[in-house]
Design a protein around this motif. Structure first.
Motif: not given
Length: 106
Positions: A80-89
């Motif tokens: 989950a943190p990895s996905i959020v980190h990739r998708v947010t920018p």
């Protein structure tokens, strides 16, 4: 399996109504079972489609797919943190581009 999903996205350009339901129902089943690296490829590919594609229907389809990935990722999962980190920018960039288009249009 990830490559099959990406190839299906390319097929959507020609036949969006034919397989859209199948692709995204299978995507929901895929998310909890694939490795983080594969999930990152899917998130990156969908994010790129949303940002770079001129065809509105393909952007919409990619948006639905990205929403499915996020929805099917358990908040407590290690990915989950990895996905959020990739998708947010990418989401922020998309919002900025849309706002610039609105400002120029006025």
């Amino acid at each position: 399996m990830v490559q099959l999903f990406i190839n299906s996205l390319f097929f959507l350009v020609e036949n969006p109504c034919v397989i859209i339901n199948e692709v995204f129902s299978s995507l929901g089943l895929l998310v909890p079972k694939i490795k983080e690296a594969q999930l990152q490829v899917i998130v990156d590919t969908l994010g790129d489609y949303i940002l770079q594609n001129k065809k509105e229907n393909l952007r919409d389809i990619a948006g639905i797919g990205l929403k499915s990935v996020v929805a099917q990722t358990a908040p407590e999962s290690p990915t989950a943190p990895s996905i959020v980190h990739r998708v947010t920018p990418k989401l922020i960039k998309g919002i900025q581009v849309r706002l610039c288009c609105i400002c120029v249009g006025n």
